[in-house]
Scaffold this motif. Structure first.
Motif, mmCIF file in Angstrom:
data_model
loop_
_atom_site.group_PDB
_atom_site.id
_atom_site.type_symbol
_atom_site.label_atom_id
_atom_site.label_comp_id
_atom_site.label_asym_id
_atom_site.label_seq_id
_atom_site.Cartn_x
_atom_site.Cartn_y
_atom_site.Cartn_z
ATOM 1 N N ASP A 33 0.830 -1.204 0.000
ATOM 2 C CA ASP A 33 0.000 0.000 0.000
ATOM 3 C C ASP A 33 0.871 1.264 0.000
ATOM 4 N N ASN A 34 2.036 1.120 0.621
ATOM 5 C CA ASN A 34 2.940 2.249 0.677
ATOM 6 C C ASN A 34 3.338 2.699 -0.725
ATOM 7 N N ASP A 35 3.773 1.713 -1.534
ATOM 8 C CA ASP A 35 4.189 2.044 -2.896
ATOM 9 C C ASP A 35 3.032 2.657 -3.656
ATOM 10 N N PHE A 36 1.877 2.083 -3.425
ATOM 11 C CA PHE A 36 0.676 2.508 -4.130
ATOM 12 C C PHE A 36 0.417 3.985 -3.821
ATOM 13 N N LEU A 37 0.464 4.274 -2.524
ATOM 14 C CA LEU A 37 0.249 5.650 -2.066
ATOM 15 C C LEU A 37 1.306 6.570 -2.675
ATOM 16 N N PHE A 38 2.554 6.120 -2.635
ATOM 17 C CA PHE A 38 3.645 6.967 -3.132
ATOM 18 C C PHE A 38 3.432 7.288 -4.608
ATOM 19 N N MET A 39 3.007 6.267 -5.382
ATOM 20 C CA MET A 39 2.928 6.484 -6.823
ATOM 21 C C MET A 39 1.850 7.480 -7.200
ATOM 22 N N TYR A 40 0.648 7.309 -6.631
ATOM 23 C CA TYR A 40 -0.341 8.281 -7.082
ATOM 24 C C TYR A 40 -0.067 9.660 -6.496
ATOM 25 N N SER A 41 0.682 9.676 -5.368
ATOM 26 C CA SER A 41 1.034 10.987 -4.801
ATOM 27 C C SER A 41 2.026 11.731 -5.685
ATOM 28 N N VAL A 42 2.881 10.988 -6.413
ATOM 29 C CA VAL A 42 3.803 11.671 -7.335
ATOM 30 C C VAL A 42 2.988 12.459 -8.351
ATOM 31 N N ALA A 43 1.937 11.812 -8.874
ATOM 32 C CA ALA A 43 1.097 12.511 -9.835
ATOM 33 C C ALA A 43 0.461 13.729 -9.179
ATOM 34 N N ARG A 44 0.001 13.555 -7.948
ATOM 35 C CA ARG A 44 -0.652 14.651 -7.237
ATOM 36 C C ARG A 44 0.329 15.825 -7.057
ATOM 37 N N THR A 45 1.558 15.495 -6.603
ATOM 38 C CA THR A 45 2.562 16.543 -6.383
ATOM 39 C C THR A 45 2.780 17.363 -7.646
ATOM 40 N N ASN A 46 2.928 16.682 -8.773
ATOM 41 C CA ASN A 46 3.223 17.399 -10.012
ATOM 42 C C ASN A 46 2.054 18.267 -10.458
ATOM 43 N N PHE A 51 2.471 9.778 -16.352
ATOM 44 C CA PHE A 51 1.251 9.006 -16.068
ATOM 45 C C PHE A 51 1.356 7.570 -16.540
ATOM 46 N N HIS A 52 1.929 7.424 -17.737
ATOM 47 C CA HIS A 52 2.062 6.061 -18.257
ATOM 48 C C HIS A 52 2.934 5.220 -17.331
ATOM 49 N N VAL A 53 4.043 5.806 -16.892
ATOM 50 C CA VAL A 53 4.949 5.053 -16.027
ATOM 51 C C VAL A 53 4.231 4.680 -14.727
ATOM 52 N N MET A 89 -5.757 3.347 -12.127
ATOM 53 C CA MET A 89 -6.108 1.924 -12.154
ATOM 54 C C MET A 89 -6.704 1.518 -13.504
ATOM 55 N N MET A 90 -7.046 2.501 -14.321
ATOM 56 C CA MET A 90 -7.650 2.165 -15.620
ATOM 57 C C MET A 90 -6.561 1.826 -16.616
ATOM 58 N N PRO A 91 -6.917 1.008 -17.615
ATOM 59 C CA PRO A 91 -5.952 0.747 -18.688
ATOM 60 C C PRO A 91 -5.643 2.054 -19.417
ATOM 61 N N GLN A 92 -4.383 2.207 -19.820
ATOM 62 C CA GLN A 92 -3.996 3.428 -20.542
ATOM 63 C C GLN A 92 -3.851 3.095 -22.020
ATOM 64 N N PRO A 93 -3.985 4.039 -22.955
ATOM 65 C CA PRO A 93 -4.528 5.367 -22.711
ATOM 66 C C PRO A 93 -6.024 5.287 -22.410
ATOM 67 N N LEU A 94 -6.479 6.259 -21.682
ATOM 68 C CA LEU A 94 -7.815 6.221 -21.115
ATOM 69 C C LEU A 94 -8.827 6.824 -22.087
ATOM 70 N N HIS A 95 -10.041 6.304 -22.065
ATOM 71 C CA HIS A 95 -11.090 6.852 -22.911
ATOM 72 C C HIS A 95 -11.649 8.086 -22.231
ATOM 73 N N LYS A 96 -11.894 9.124 -23.014
ATOM 74 C CA LYS A 96 -12.372 10.387 -22.450
ATOM 75 C C LYS A 96 -13.678 10.181 -21.668
ATOM 76 N N ASP A 97 -14.572 9.318 -22.198
ATOM 77 C CA ASP A 97 -15.861 9.130 -21.522
ATOM 78 C C ASP A 97 -15.682 8.607 -20.105
ATOM 79 N N TYR A 98 -14.766 7.636 -19.974
ATOM 80 C CA TYR A 98 -14.551 7.063 -18.642
ATOM 81 C C TYR A 98 -14.053 8.134 -17.691
ATOM 82 N N PHE A 99 -13.173 8.978 -18.227
ATOM 83 C CA PHE A 99 -12.630 10.047 -17.397
ATOM 84 C C PHE A 99 -13.775 10.919 -16.864
#
Length: 1893
Positions: A1449-1462, A1492-1494, A1551-1561
């Motif tokens: 969970d730690n890694d999980f938290l760290f990864m989406y937080s990187v996106a948040r920070t940026n 995001f892809h990474v 958590m969605m497959p990339q690239p993401l569909h605009k509708d899902y977003f």
């Protein structure tokens, strides 16, 4: 040491005295003391006195040898009293008790202080103390004040500065000898001795008895401790002794601080001769005292000093000179015996020395010196204390004690005399010392206090022969390093000079003595004595002659010198300090007529010394070739006193000038220097290495020029004005070795100069003549005119800062000269000639300082190229001045082309120097000018425009300074009979200009073209005859001319008839006519200077007949000659100006000019040029053209590079950036194409060969620094102000997470928030791409290249190969076609319900990813490695928040937080909102898409158990709520209303497959918005009070059944309130609640605003995300409508929605399931939690969502406020004041830079703090330097200063100490770089700090 005392006390050799109680308890001591005091107070106190003596004898006995105390500890223990320390303490305790006479010591101190009459501050400080100096208040230049006195006094508007003391000093406040009383501080203005009561007799009675013993005891210790071994005593032993004595000396120091009453007692003790005699004579029966006395005698002897037991004996022993007894008496007189030597005696004695003796290397025969040097007799404690202080090399404590006593006037006089008496001994000790620097500082620390006081200096001069002693001591000091001079006559030279390689000179060891000498010469009364005393002047000139001709340079002719000696530094410093500065000191007292006598004295002895010098070096008339010394102090003394005599004293110049022969000698060496300068600049000395260039530069450099080149040029001007002009001019050209070049022939041979040097040497000679004739520095300019000229010259070269101007303008080195830098005249002149340019900032560029730039009228009228040439250290500065002048003329439209240096009118000459102008009117010069004009016209080789320019300048000078109007009568054409030689008839330039020269006979090589022609047949014999009628006329030889004149002068000046004709020196200097291949040819010239000028005009303009006399059209011209159109221009203008002046000067010239112009000039005869010459000319031309082409190319290249750099490096200006769009290419391209900047190929990124984006990853805590209040934090500047980080964003988030972790399941907590507020990883790119395999090989090459160590390759750092931006990783670009992207963006028509299902399904599918993880492709490897990089960028503590370490969970938290920070950081870069819209700079540099892809790839590795997926809770109603809450033992999940919506958004999307569909977003956003809105409502309900709640609950419930109930916030709010009221959330109203309640009443508008503000942060982040993922532009809008614009852009608003009526946020809601059901479900979770924890439940609901932008701390306006508080602040660890204090500008923490006390695990405090506070980025203000230092990871750089002085300049290291003020713009730039994380890109000078900061 005093262990002995203890031993004695316990029972030493003396019999114990029964009436004294055994020393033990303090009580006993006190009783004893009281008893003794009483005994002594009786009228008959002999018994008491004896008793006290006995006690002291016992307590203070120094029986035990000190060596033992130092060596063995056991012995100390055996001595009783537990080692030396205990015994000393015991002795000190006794003394304190006795002094207090039975009372308490503290009370005693206080009592004594009450009687302090001292009106002086006298605070003594040591090196590095911060003090102030106010020039407005100071009388002496050395005046200084302690900070306290300075701030207590009123110095507003004064010229003051703060400085760090180099050698230590003392505060002068209250001393009216040194400073004006107006500057005294409040404390020292009032006190005067009148109102201080008398000291009661009994208060200090004990002190008078005890202190002599105590001081004697100290002296015995000092004698004991000094062992005089065969070799020099080691530092260690001395230091040990001093350490042991520390408490004793400190005790004495404390006594001095008790004030005036105690000081006067101490003075009595120290100066009382009887006491000293009784105690120290060593004659008593006490063995110990005897031994001690012997040691003292040994120490004296070993110091080379004698102890005169008996004067007579001494006299007999030294029969060397009859005067010795006298001398000794005279010396003894200094210490108090009568029998002064009168000065006439002294003179004889000096006279008797004779000249012969002086040439020896040792001068020690003079007896007077002997006594000064070798005799010391001590008569008081003070004298012996000083002796030991010197012997121990001035220990700091002793110095401070001796200085602390100075406020006592009686002591001051006694101490000064003692100091003078020991002066010679000080010099000897200093020479031997290993630590001469420290010792020098300590000596000056003392002497400056004594000698700055004029009254005192005068007294000592009169009573102790201070001047004699100083001069003698200096002479002796230098004698130790003399060597034979090799100047001129190496073998037979008798002259000796100092050896600049010796330590004495190299390390400036003589500095303290010279500085004292300069100091006392600044007092008029002392200087007068010096100038009146002939003996002293003789000795002093003797001293100066040691420096005459030192550091001789010999030109290397064959190979390069092996070892470049750097002795020239020492030589220049020595001449400036030891010779020039005393000279300036003396000159400052020769300002008025009354002082004429002094000047005569100095000049007389100076000339004598010079004559001796010429004799000693065997100088006849020719200087030795290829030698130069830059050091001629005797010449310069002579010159400066001459100048002063004429300028200030109205002396007749001729009365102080020597005969012609001496003048001829005097000019030789200065002229040699001028010629050598030209040689050095012509690269003729290149084999001597760089140091010779260094010498040439130092000679003209601003600190030296007015003591070196200026006097030299002045002396040459004086010689030129008195010598025969033809002789002088020919000497100049001969010295410059260009005689052979000055021939009419087109070819010549130069025997002394290579052809390639000829041109620059000729330029040098002419330039020198121009300077010589135009410079008026000493010839009539006033001080203000000089200052103005100097300032204009400096400003014309470059714009200057105020401080560099102060530095560059040669000030008179003597501080009392009146022109003090920064004085009134400086400022007024500056404002008259220059404009101030305020400091500007280029984004991303360097920071500018405030500059001064010349005013337009200065360029127009005052630009003086001559002054510029004289003052330039680097030749390029002359060019720079000309370029700036050209630019000015172009800009102001005065002249479009390339101008020539303008001709500037000079100030009138002082009548004494009128003779100088004869140089311009002598035939020799005219012949040279004629020849050169002819050669230029005929295009001979080796001539340049510069030569022509100087020739015209000289002609113009001649016309300006011609003799009175020549009578036109004598203009009858001169017949041949008038011409006694064939060149010119007279010597006036005006008439010579029109004289036609027909034929010239020249010597030419046989190959020359002139030989081939027959001599013209038509020549009538008489014209030939006129050519031949004089021996020298046919071939005019400068050298022969000079010889002839020389003989004339010598014969004229010889008084004896049998004067021998001087022999010619070496034959190689005779006329170079001896070469056999020369032959004589006759040239037909038929030109005059005027005709040559007119032809030159045609040649320069490139047109025939281009010159037309202007007066023919406009006769006015002749009447008002100053015409502006002639003042600026090129050569053509110069020629026109000269012709006009010539016409003005004489009617004849005017007529002739007209005639010449009438004869239509035939074309210039075809040039007779040999093929070879033509070739060289063509070559020159071709070269010139090539050079121009190259320049053009380079300029173009530079501008291209500049524009590229601007694009690439741009930081804050989006306009000029070429958007490097990476993701959105045109739709018809199937795949995104990338260019690799290394291999240059372009193509798509593939799995096998992925392309990557150059990125810089850095940890950042900027987000964590946001605060919730608008009021910015200030830097604390008092103890009360502190900054607490409770309200920062990082702190709030931390608290929230730990609160959640306390009550809920860990894994669920880690998905409910984001981290990265502190230590988040920020990713930025320069936008360039490269193949990842190319990057790897690039890194390899960097690793092997050792040169680039600005960054660490091992850490993966590199610079982008294209734009050189700093980077440390590469993010792979995800392969994918853009068409697909466009497909994704087409809206599908699925309903929201369907989309929700799809989202859930897609999230559940693990690894549904185009790249299969199982197959290890290059791409996936790279993705993994970059993820590793991202993790390693920040520290572990910023990644691990889970309770179970290493949980996924730690890694999980760290990864989406990187996106948040940026995303959050980009929002901050855009100013905290999205109103501006568009793609900002940050957008273009953004790599969020790739990032995001990474992240998504790695997030998909962790699938969330579908049980826990929050998506379900958001979109489905759970049937059985209770079952979930039932199991108590397991911790619950975080209720959905406590979760951070933005974090949920990122989790869902990643958590969605990339690239993401605009509708899902859009679907995800819609669902999350419902949650967010509910959170807002809940928070609102908690914030308001009970009445409001019930009111809302009621109004809302009425509308619940309406059709849009789900979209009305009122209904929803009332529902929320009613649901939550079921739990305990709103209970517990009490006091605690009041804090939460906001005082405002809630209106519908304010509620709507609250809800919008609550939701906005989420909308902003979501819109940014959408912009990056789908490349849609952001719309711009007003701040009010930001909510509606963003929500419609995100598709939350239905498209048909109209915005007429006020916008309602609730209309964006789109509930996936019935609103009331889902809200009820969410509220139930809360209620069940608040059952137990109501308070926490409430705290978690009210989130602060509106953070303000981050800011650095606010700094105070004035730097002094920071400095005064922090530079004395103590370190929290070691409680000492740190050496380099610093303060963090982000959080205000005080840290020690490089402080070892605060080091933790090899990290120093600043580095540590930068990691804790800024995750590796630290911004520190260095208190003692006023600069800001940036630490970024493992590197640091100096950023610059945000504090500037009144002139817009930084003051690094506070060197100037002027008041500094905050520069808002700079601070903004700094803050901008911090927020935008661009330190690495903008600042260039980084270096590794190795954790040592």
């Amino acid at each position: 040491m005093a262990a002995a005392a203890a031993a004695a006390a316990v029972g030493g050799p003396q019999p114990p005295q029964p009436e004294l109680p055994a020393p033990g308890l303090a009580l006993d001591k006190a009783a004893t003391a009281a008893h003794l005091k009483a005994a002594l107070s009786r009228p008959d106190n002999r018994a008491g006195a004896e008793e006290l003596q006995a006690l002291l004898e016992r307590v203070l006995s120094a029986e035990r040898p000190l060596a033992a105390a130092v060596d063995s500890e056991e012995a100390a223990a055996a001595g009783g009293g537990g080692g030396p320390g205990a015994a000393e303490e015991e002795a000190l305790e006794w003394c304190k008790c006795l002094l207090a006479g039975g009372g308490g010591y503290e009370e005693f101190c206080a009592a004594v202080r009450a009687y302090d009459p001292a009106a002086l501050c006298g605070l003594v400080w040591t090196a590095n103390f911060v003090a102030y100096r106010c020039r407005t208040c100071g009388i002496s230049p050395c005046m200084s004040l302690c900070a306290e006195c300075f701030h207590q006094g009123d110095h507003t508007g004064h010229d003051f500065n703060m400085f760090r003391s180099q050698a230590g000093g003392a505060c002068d406040c209250g001393d009216s000898n040194v400073m004006r009383e107006s500057g005294f501080c409040r404390r020292h203005q009032i006190k005067s001795s009148s109102n201080i009561p008398c000291v009661p007799k009994d208060l200090l009675m004990m002190s008078e008895f005890v202190l002599p013993r105590f001081i004697f005891c100290l002296i015995q210790y000092l004698r004991e401790g000094y062992n005089e071994p065969a070799d020099v005593p080691s530092e260690k032993d001395l230091n040990k002794v001093l350490q042991l004595l520390e408490p004793q000396i400190s005790f004495l120091e404390d006594l001095t601080k008790m004030g005036g009453a105690m000081r006067s007692v101490l003075t009595q003790v120290l100066t009382n001769q009887q006491n000293y005699k009784d105690l120290t004579s060593g004659l008593g029966e006490n063995a110990c005292a005897k031994k001690s006395h012997e040691k003292y005698l040994i120490a004296l002897k070993s110091s080379g000093l004698t102890y005169p037991e008996d004067k007579l004996v001494y006299g007999i022993q030294e029969p060397s000179a009859g005067t010795s007894t006298l001398a000794v008496q005279g010396f003894a007189g200094a210490t108090g015996t009568p029998g002064q030597l009168d000065s006439s005696d002294e003179e004889d004695q000096d006279g008797s020395q004779g000249l012969g003796k002086r040439k020896r290397v040792k001068l020690s025969s003079s007896t007077k010196d002997q006594s000064i040097m070798d005799v010391l007799k001590h008569k008081s404690f003070l004298e012996e204390l000083l002796f030991w202080t010197i012997k121990y090399e001035f220990p700091q404590k002793m110095v401070t004690f001796l200085l602390n006593m100075l406020p006592d006037q009686e002591y001051k006089v006694a101490f000064t005399k003692t100091f003078v008496q020991h002066y010679a001994f000080i010099m000897k000790t200093l020479k031997k010392s290993h630590e001469s620097d420290t010792m020098s500082n300590r000596i000056v620390h003392i002497s400056v206090q004594l000698f700055s006081n004029e009254e005192l200096a005068r007294q000592v001069t009169e009573e102790c022969q201070l001047l004699d002693i100083m001069v003698t001591v200096l002479l002796y000091m230098m004698e130790s390093c003399l060597i034979k001079s090799e100047l001129q006559d190496e073998e037979n030279s008798l002259h000796v000079v100092v050896n600049c390689g010796e330590a004495l000179l190299k390390n400036n060891t003589y500095w303290p003595l010279v500085s004292d000498f300069i100091n006392i010469l600044s007092h008029q009364s002392v200087a007068k004595r010096f100038l009146e005393d002939h003996g002293l002047l003789v000795t002093w000139m003797n001293f100066v002659s040691f420096f005459q001709g030192m550091n001789l340079n010999k030109r290397e002719l064959n190979e390069h010198v092996e070892f470049e000696s750097q002795t020239y530094y020492a030589a220049f410093a020595a001449e400036l300090e030891a010779c020039a500065q005393p000279m300036w000191g003396l000159l400052s007292h020769c300002k008025v007529r009354e002082t004429q006598e002094y000047t005569r004295n100095v000049v007389r002895y100076c000339l004598e010394a010079l004559q001796d010098w010429f004799d000693a070096i065997n100088f006849v008339d020719e200087p030795a070739p290829n030698q130069v010394t830059f050091h001629l102090p005797l010449h310069r003394y002579y010159a400066m006193f001459l100048s002063k005599a004429v300028k200030c004293q109205e002396l007749d110049l001729d009365s102080v000038l020597p005969d012609q022969e001496m003048l001829m000698k005097l000019m030789i060496h200065p002229l040699q220097i001028q010629a050598s300068l030209a040689e050095i600049h012509s690269n003729m000395w290149v084999r001597n290495g760089l140091q010779i260039k260094g010498q040439a530069m130092t000679y003209v450099q601003s600190h030296f020029c007015n003591s070196m080149i200026d006097p030299d040029i002045y002396l040459l001007q004086v010689c030129a004005s008195r010598l025969d002009p033809d002789y002088f001019i020919s000497s100049v050209f001969e010295r410059f070795k260009v005689v052979d070049l000055l021939t009419m022939a087109s070819q010549h041979q130069n025997t002394v100069l290579d052809a390639e040097h000829e041109r620059s040497m000729l330029e040098g000679a002419l330039t020198f003549l121009v300077i010589l004739l135009s410079l008026r520095l000493h010839l009539g300019m006033s001080d203000d005119e000089i200052l103005r000229a100097e300032m204009v010259a400096q400003l014309c070269m470059n714009d200057r800062t105020h401080s560099s101007l102060l530095d560059l303008i040669p000030e008179n080195p003597n501080p009392k000269s009146g022109i003090i830098p920064g004085s009134y005249s400086f400022e007024s002149v500056l404002s008259a000639v220059a404009d101030f340019k305020a400091p500007v900032f280029e984004p991303g560029g360097s920071m500018q300082q405030g500059m001064y730039t010349p005013k337009a009228e200065v360029w127009d009228q005052e630009f003086d190229p001559v002054m510029v040439i004289l003052r330039t250290v680097y030749r390029r500065d002359v060019q720079s001045a000309m370029d700036r002048y050209t630019a000015f003329l172009k800009q102001s439209g005065k002249f479009p082309g390339n101008p020539w240096p303008p001709y500037k009118k000079r100030t009138p000459l002082h009548p004494s120097y009128k003779g100088l102008m004869r140089l311009l009117h002598c035939k020799t010069l005219h012949i040279v000018l004629f020849t050169l004009l002819y050669k230029i016209l005929m295009d001979h080789q080796n001539l340049s425009e510069h030569v022509l320019c100087m020739v015209l300048y000289l002609i113009e000078l001649g016309l300006e300074n011609s003799a009175d109007e020549e009578s036109d009568e004598e203009a009858s054409v001169c017949g041949p009979e008038r011409c006694h030689d064939s060149w010119f008839p007279g010597s006036n330039l005006v008439s010579n200009m029109r004289h036609f020269i027909n034929y010239v006979r020249v010597r030419v090589p046989e190959t020359a073209p002139e030989v081939k022609r027959d001599s013209p047949a038509s020549t009538s014999s008489d014209s030939l005859g006129s050519l031949q009628n004089s021996g020298t006329a046919q071939v005019f030889s400068l050298v022969a001319e000079r010889r002839k004149k020389f003989q004339e002068i010598i014969n004229r000046s010889s008084n004896e008839a049998n004067q021998v004709v001087r022999p010619k020196t070496s034959s190689k200097w005779s006329a170079p006519g001896s070469a056999p291949q020369l032959t004589t040819a006759i040239l037909e010239i038929k030109e005059s200077i005027l005709s040559l000028l007119i032809k030159l005009h045609h040649k320069l303009s490139g047109k025939q007949n281009s010159y037309y006399p202007p007066w023919l059209d406009d006769i006015e011209i002749l009447i008002q000659p100053e015409i502006p159109k002639y003042s600026h221009g090129d050569g053509i203008t110069a020629v026109e100006r000269i012709l006009l002046k010539a016409a003005l000067q004489s009617r004849m010239n005017k007529r002739i000019i007209e005639e010449i112009c009438r004869k239509v000039t035939p074309p210039v005869p075809p040039k007779k040029i040999t093929a070879a010459e033509k070739k060289t000319l063509d070559k020159e031309e071709r070269r010139q053209k090539a050079r121009e082409r190259q320049q053009k190319l380079l300029a173009e290249f530079a501008s291209r590079q500049k524009s590229f750099m601007e694009t690439a490096m741009d930081v804050d200006s989006p306009e000029n950036d070429i958007p490097m769009e990476i993701t959105t290419a045109e739709p018809q391209v199937s795949e995104a194409v990338y260019d690799c900047v290394i291999c240059g190929q372009s193509g798509p990124s593939s799995e096998d060969r992925p392309t990557g984006l150059v990125v810089l990853l850095q940890a950042s805590s900027v987000l964590g620094q946001c605060r919730d209040n608008i009021e910015p934090k200030k830097l604390p500047i008092t103890e009360e102000e502190q900054i607490y980080p409770w309200d920062t964003c990082a702190a709030v988030h931390d608290v929230r997470l730990s609160l959640l972790q306390r009550y809920f399941k860990d894994s669920s907590c880690l998905l409910a928030v984001s981290i990265g507020w502190e230590g988040g990883v920020y990713v930025q790119t320069c936008g360039h791409t490269l193949h990842i395999d190319c990057h790897k090989s690039y890194m390899e090459s960097l690793r092997n290249d050792q040169v680039l160590q600005g960054f660490s390759v091992d850490k993966g750092e590199f610079t982008c190969p294209l734009c050189r931006q700093f980077a440390n990783s590469v993010i792979p670009c995800y392969p994918g076609s853009n068409v697909e992207n466009n497909l994704w963006q087409r809206p599908s028509n699925k309903s929201l319900q369907d989309l929700i299902k799809d989202v859930e399904e897609l999230q559940g599918r693990p690894g549904a990813f185009p790249v299969s993880i199982s197959s290890e492709t290059n791409l996936s490897k790279e993705m993994e490695s970059v993820m590793k990089d991202i993790k390693n960028t920040t520290q572990k503590k910023y990644r691990d928040y889970s309770k179970t370490p290493g949980s996924p969970d730690n890694d999980f938290l760290f990864m989406y937080s990187v996106a948040r920070t940026n995303l959050e950081l980009e929002l901050i870069h855009r100013g905290g909102n999205l109103c501006s819209g568009g793609a900002s700079t940050a957008g273009k540099r953004s790599c969020l898409n790739q990032l995001f892809h990474v992240l998504a790839l790695h997030m998909r590795l962790y699938s969330i158990d579908s049980e826990y997926n929050p998506w379900r809770k958001l979109t489905q109603l759970v049937e059985d709520m209770n079952s979930q809450l039932g199991n108590e033992e397991q911790q619950a999940e975080v209720p959905i209303l406590y979760r951070d919506v933005t974090s949920l958004l990122l989790i869902q999307i990643l958590m969605m497959p990339q690239p993401l569909h605009k509708d899902y977003f859009t679907c995800i956003v819609k669902v999350l918005f419902t949650l967010l809105y509910t959170q807002a409502l809940v928070a609102l309900s908690v914030k308001c009070n009970e009445e409001d709640r019930s009111a809302w609950k009621h109004t809302g419930s009425l509308k619940k059944s309406t059709y849009d109930a789900e979209k009305s916030y009122k209904v929803l709010l009332s529902f929320v309130i009613s649901e939550l009221s079921k739990g305990k959330l709103y209970h517990e109203e009490g006091t605690q609640e009041c804090a939460m309640v906001s005082p405002i009443a809630w209106s519908p508008e304010s509620m709507e605003k609250y809800l919008q503000d609550f939701c906005l942060p989420f909308l902003r982040i979501t819109s940014l995300l959408q912009h990056h993922l789908f490349g849609e532009d952001l719309p711009s809008c007003q701040e009010e409508e930001e909510f509606s614009v963003l929500s419609s852009c995100l598709g939350l608003l239905p498209t048909f929605y109209q915005t007429e009526h006020p916008f309602i946020s609730a209309s964006c809601l789109d509930w996936p399931v019935p609103a009331f059901d889902i809200i009820a479900q969410w509220c139930l979770e809360i209620n069940s939690f608040t059952e137990k924890h109501a308070e926490q439940g409430k705290a978690l609901l009210v989130q602060e969502s509106r953070w303000k932008l981050p800011h650095l701390l606010q700094l105070p306006e004035n730097y002094n406020t920071i400095f005064q508080y922090y530079h004395r602040k103590t370190c929290s660890v070691c409680t000492k004041v740190p050496k380099d204090p610093a303060v963090c500008l982000v959080c205000g923490t005080f840290v020690c830079l490089k402080g070892l006390c605060c080091k933790q695990q090899s990290y120093c405090e600043c580095v540590l703090h930068s990691q804790n506070c800024g995750a590796g980025t630290g911004i520190f203000l260095l208190i003692n330097a006023s600069v800001i230092i940036i630490i970024r990871g493992h590197r640091f750089c100096l950023w610059g200063s945000v504090y500037l002085d009144a002139h817009g300049e930084e003051d690094r290291d506070l060197r100037r100490g002027k008041p500094l003020y905050m520069c808002k713009e700079r601070y903004k730039v700094l803050e901008q770089q911090w927020i935008s994380h661009t330190f690495d890109h903008i600042n260039k000078r980084w270096s590794p700090h190795y954790n040592g900061l």
